[in-house]
Scaffold this motif. Structure first.
Motif, PDB file in Angstrom:
ATOM      1  N   HIS A 148       0.801  -1.215   0.000  1.00 24.90           N
ATOM      2  CA  HIS A 148       0.000   0.000   0.000  1.00 24.90           C
ATOM      3  C   HIS A 148       0.845   1.281   0.000  1.00 24.90           C
ATOM      4  CE1 HIS A 148      -4.035   1.494   0.401  1.00 24.90           C
ATOM      5  NE2 HIS A 148      -3.635   2.371   1.296  1.00 24.90           N
ATOM      6  N   THR A 154       8.094   5.349  -4.554  1.00 22.76           N
ATOM      7  CA  THR A 154       8.295   5.870  -5.910  1.00 22.76           C
ATOM      8  C   THR A 154       8.724   7.330  -5.854  1.00 22.76           C
ATOM      9  OG1 THR A 154       6.700   4.336  -6.858  1.00 22.76           O
ATOM     10  CG2 THR A 154       7.068   6.373  -8.079  1.00 22.76           C
ATOM     11  N   LEU A 192      11.647   3.840 -12.717  1.00 27.57           N
ATOM     12  CA  LEU A 192      10.538   2.887 -12.757  1.00 27.57           C
ATOM     13  C   LEU A 192      10.711   1.894 -11.616  1.00 27.57           C
ATOM     14  CD1 LEU A 192       8.106   1.911 -14.494  1.00 27.57           C
ATOM     15  CD2 LEU A 192       9.698   0.421 -15.692  1.00 27.57           C
ATOM     16  N   LEU A 193       9.730   1.859 -10.705  1.00 30.40           N
ATOM     17  CA  LEU A 193       9.789   0.895  -9.601  1.00 30.40           C
ATOM     18  C   LEU A 193       8.894  -0.295  -9.916  1.00 30.40           C
ATOM     19  CD1 LEU A 193      10.983   3.416  -8.073  1.00 30.40           C
ATOM     20  CD2 LEU A 193      10.072   2.337  -6.012  1.00 30.40           C
ATOM     21  N   GLU A 194       9.512  -1.436 -10.102  1.00 31.51           N
ATOM     22  CA  GLU A 194       8.717  -2.640 -10.332  1.00 31.51           C
ATOM     23  C   GLU A 194       8.627  -3.433  -9.038  1.00 31.51           C
ATOM     24  OE1 GLU A 194       8.780  -4.819 -14.110  1.00 31.51           O
ATOM     25  OE2 GLU A 194      10.612  -3.712 -14.495  1.00 31.51           O
ATOM     26  N   SER A 195       7.425  -3.875  -8.712  1.00 32.25           N
ATOM     27  CA  SER A 195       7.284  -4.606  -7.456  1.00 32.25           C
ATOM     28  C   SER A 195       6.625  -5.956  -7.669  1.00 32.25           C
ATOM     29  CB  SER A 195       6.496  -3.777  -6.444  1.00 32.25           C
ATOM     30  OG  SER A 195       5.316  -3.302  -7.024  1.00 32.25           O
ATOM     31  N   PHE A 317      -3.463   8.234  -8.256  1.00 31.61           N
ATOM     32  CA  PHE A 317      -2.286   7.422  -7.945  1.00 31.61           C
ATOM     33  C   PHE A 317      -1.499   7.036  -9.177  1.00 31.61           C
ATOM     34  CE2 PHE A 317      -4.487   6.709  -3.934  1.00 31.61           C
ATOM     35  CZ  PHE A 317      -3.433   6.903  -3.071  1.00 31.61           C
ATOM     36  N   SER A 318      -2.151   7.066 -10.319  1.00 34.31           N
ATOM     37  CA  SER A 318      -1.446   6.572 -11.494  1.00 34.31           C
ATOM     38  C   SER A 318      -1.947   7.267 -12.735  1.00 34.31           C
ATOM     39  CB  SER A 318      -1.610   5.056 -11.563  1.00 34.31           C
ATOM     40  OG  SER A 318      -2.274   4.645 -12.709  1.00 34.31           O
TER      41      SER A 318
ATOM     42  N   PRO B 146      -5.179   1.325  -9.876  1.00 38.20           N
ATOM     43  CA  PRO B 146      -3.776   1.395  -9.460  1.00 38.20           C
ATOM     44  C   PRO B 146      -3.472   0.362  -8.374  1.00 38.20           C
ATOM     45  CG  PRO B 146      -4.748   3.590  -9.503  1.00 38.20           C
ATOM     46  CD  PRO B 146      -5.866   2.616  -9.719  1.00 38.20           C
ATOM     47  N   LEU B 147      -2.190   0.055  -8.251  1.00 41.74           N
ATOM     48  CA  LEU B 147      -1.694  -0.893  -7.261  1.00 41.74           C
ATOM     49  C   LEU B 147      -2.225  -0.611  -5.860  1.00 41.74           C
ATOM     50  CD1 LEU B 147       0.386  -3.205  -6.955  1.00 41.74           C
ATOM     51  CD2 LEU B 147       2.130  -1.472  -6.516  1.00 41.74           C
ATOM     52  N   HIS B 148      -2.433   0.684  -5.575  1.00 43.61           N
ATOM     53  CA  HIS B 148      -2.898   1.137  -4.275  1.00 43.61           C
ATOM     54  C   HIS B 148      -4.187   0.444  -3.813  1.00 43.61           C
ATOM     55  CE1 HIS B 148      -2.236   4.135  -1.211  1.00 43.61           C
ATOM     56  NE2 HIS B 148      -3.527   4.410  -1.193  1.00 43.61           N
ATOM     57  N   ALA B 197       3.853  -5.164 -10.662  1.00 45.47           N
ATOM     58  CA  ALA B 197       3.486  -3.791 -10.999  1.00 45.47           C
ATOM     59  C   ALA B 197       4.682  -2.964 -11.423  1.00 45.47           C
ATOM     60  CB  ALA B 197       2.822  -3.124  -9.794  1.00 45.47           C
ATOM     61  N   GLU B 198       4.406  -1.959 -12.252  1.00 44.33           N
ATOM     62  CA  GLU B 198       5.376  -0.915 -12.598  1.00 44.33           C
ATOM     63  C   GLU B 198       4.840   0.380 -12.003  1.00 44.33           C
ATOM     64  OE1 GLU B 198       5.590  -0.807 -16.827  1.00 44.33           O
ATOM     65  OE2 GLU B 198       6.724  -2.677 -16.962  1.00 44.33           O
ATOM     66  N   ASP B 199       5.536   0.922 -11.018  1.00 44.17           N
ATOM     67  CA  ASP B 199       4.993   2.017 -10.234  1.00 44.17           C
ATOM     68  C   ASP B 199       3.568   1.621  -9.825  1.00 44.17           C
ATOM     69  OD1 ASP B 199       7.370   3.415 -10.408  1.00 44.17           O
ATOM     70  OD2 ASP B 199       6.755   4.653 -12.070  1.00 44.17           O
ATOM     71  N   GLU B 200       2.567   2.441 -10.136  1.00 45.80           N
ATOM     72  CA  GLU B 200       1.200   2.124  -9.706  1.00 45.80           C
ATOM     73  C   GLU B 200       0.406   1.328 -10.748  1.00 45.80           C
ATOM     74  OE1 GLU B 200      -0.927   2.861  -6.753  1.00 45.80           O
ATOM     75  OE2 GLU B 200       1.123   2.420  -6.160  1.00 45.80           O
ATOM     76  N   TYR B 201       1.032   1.056 -11.889  1.00 40.80           N
ATOM     77  CA  TYR B 201       0.347   0.300 -12.932  1.00 40.80           C
ATOM     78  C   TYR B 201       0.499  -1.207 -12.676  1.00 40.80           C
ATOM     79  CZ  TYR B 201      -0.278  -1.954 -17.461  1.00 40.80           C
ATOM     80  OH  TYR B 201      -0.664  -2.807 -18.466  1.00 40.80           O
ATOM     81  N   ARG B 203       0.672  -4.689 -13.801  1.00 46.52           N
ATOM     82  CA  ARG B 203       0.831  -5.427 -15.043  1.00 46.52           C
ATOM     83  C   ARG B 203      -0.116  -6.626 -15.054  1.00 46.52           C
ATOM     84  NH1 ARG B 203       5.174  -7.808 -16.983  1.00 46.52           N
ATOM     85  NH2 ARG B 203       6.185  -8.210 -15.000  1.00 46.52           N
TER      86      ARG B 203
END
Lengths: 325, 325
Positions: A148, A154, A192-195, A317-318, B146-148, B197-201, B203
């Motif tokens: 969250h 980011t 770019l932060l990939e998680s 957020f995006s 978004p990921l959020h 995810a890439e930032d809040e996107y 995938r």
């Protein structure tokens, strides 16, 4: 010692003076064609020569490699970058770092490459990463915060790189929400932060950082010429990539620790101070469609608050932000 | 027709009566040892026989396979499960679904396996997934949010599976925060949403669902006997796995659409109504250390709000909940 090094030795021994092809071929006992081939190989590796008929060759510029030992000595961090993998070429430092993270690499592991053959940006876009010219790197993170809180991380990464760029090069880059670095509206760095997460547990996060350090105007393909710039172009001289990488790791580690201790508020203040988005009229491509309004502030979660035309405030957020003039 | 099928035909032709080994060997023109070997092979494949000396063999239970065509015919959804991959055995449906998602599989792609040899739960824990006994499946999602908003999708998935279980089997399972299904304190289903995810996107996201459908008490290893149960144990009879998978996909799709149209509020109400966590004294292992208090409600983001002993309310997004008696 290889033939290539001997040729280099010869030219480096008298950097101001021209050495004729004839002399080179004589001293190295190779043909003139072989000398010419060697010169071309060195050019591909990043050396620059001046070649004048009847005078010969003179070395003008050496490639400045990112040297692992120099970088490790320069790093003043405890973890960020201390596990280091420097590659001559790779498809993508992001994919390389992901593989390391999946295999258990600790937080702070850094992958740097001189060249990416398949560098990637947001949404699968290509990221232009020519050899020896930029800083193409990916940092493995294992944040303790739930998924969250990723928007905050980011923004933190953007602040860290922006501060490092300003401090090391004097180029006054600003942050476009969430974490692109711009100079006079042109992109100089993408992050770019990939998680990868299981429910709210973040298994790992890879912070991909691409800085256009020493690119010349001619290096850019046509479609990027008007929207991108480099630190070399803006500063008027090449930048020391090792110093900049070390500064970015240092800024990151300091802010990351501050964030863990004090929460998001101080990071938000720093981001707002470096922002080129706040106060501007922006259009954000949100899931529900494009939203236009004035970029007002960050909310406590890290969302960008848009003041819409009807007076309502919308946290987003995006989405890609388009700065309106 | 293979030898195996002929033996089966013979036994299935008179399911109530015993057929002697002698008769089988005579009618199939094989040795008594060959008959015995065939019976063992069928046992391994999930058939159950009663074997009585001097009387012979009688079929007691057929394995009920998850049949792709039957499942596709049973599904009343538009997307969830309509792209279907049913596997006899796999290491992990989650890894299988991830690979499909990386290769571009559309939202709603479902991977089901009769057996997982390396099934996984939260935090790399093993997930016990014996052959033919459970529902081990993974659904590919590509949420537009978004990921959020992932905590909300985690809770939604729990609600969907809980409603499907109650409707199809009558077993009144309840939700332990965030999305485990319990019956009388014992786990009957685990759910794990993995996201990339890439930032809040986002995938993609893979919803892994493991339902202990037709496990018998003896199937469980010792360490699970006291903490786990199955629908067969609770209902007193085997459950139809195809019906349950179809119901779970249907409930999921309905709630997912509701969520996209109406937001999280109706999902939160449904979750709260099915919860066995709310009102209880709980300890949550948060990042800052364990927190004990009363589980109060969900907040609008999907966090569990804990009323702490000092009267403060703390929203938590992640951590194992321990229900205190």
């Amino acid at each position: 010692m290889s033939e290539k090094e001997t040729l280099l030795d010869l030219l480096l021994a008298s950097p101001q003076e021209f050495v004729s092809g004839e002399e080179i071929s004589r001293r190295l006992s190779v043909s003139r064609t072989a000398v010419w081939k060697q010169i071309n190989k060195l050019r591909e590796a990043g050396y620059e020569f001046e070649a004048v008929p009847n005078k010969g060759y003179r070395i003008v510029n050496k490639p400045v490699r990112i040297d692992t030992l120099t970088l490790l000595k320069t790093l003043k961090t405890n973890i960020a970058g201390k596990k280091l993998k420097v590659l001559e070429t790779t498809v993508s430092t992001q994919e390389e770092a992901k593989a390391l993270a999946e295999a258990g690499a600790p937080e702070g592991t850094l992958v740097v490459a001189e060249e990416q053959t398949g560098g990637k940006g947001r949404l699968g876009r290509k990221w232009f990463s020519p050899k020896g010219k930029g800083i193409w790197m990916s940092l493995v993170l294992r944040p303790k915060q739930p998924l969250h809180y990723m928007p905050q991380l980011t923004l933190l990464t953007g602040v860290a790189v922006c501060r490092a760029v300003r401090r090391t090069t004097g180029v006054m880059a600003g942050l476009k929400w969430p974490n692109d670095l711009l100079v006079d509206g042109r992109k100089i760095c993408g992050i770019l932060l990939e998680s990868a997460a299981e429910d709210e547990y973040v298994r790992y996060c890879i912070a991909g950082i691409g800085i256009s350090a020493n690119l010349d105007p001619d290096d850019y393909p046509d479609e990027l010429k008007s929207v991108a710039t480099s630190l070399k172009i803006e500063a008027g001289h090449p930048v020391d990539r090792v110093q900049l990488i070390a500064a970015a790791m240092e800024e990151f580690e300091t802010l990351y620790r501050l964030y863990q201790q004090e929460g998001f508020a101080p990071i938000a203040s720093l981001w707002e101070a470096l922002s080129v988005t706040l106060g501007k009229r922006v259009t954000v491509g949100a899931a529900s469609g494009p939203v236009t309004g004035q970029a007002l502030k960050l909310d406590p979660h890290g969302a960008l608050v848009i003041l819409m035309e009807d007076g309502r405030e919308l946290p987003v957020f995006s989405g890609d932000v388009e700065l309106r003039r």
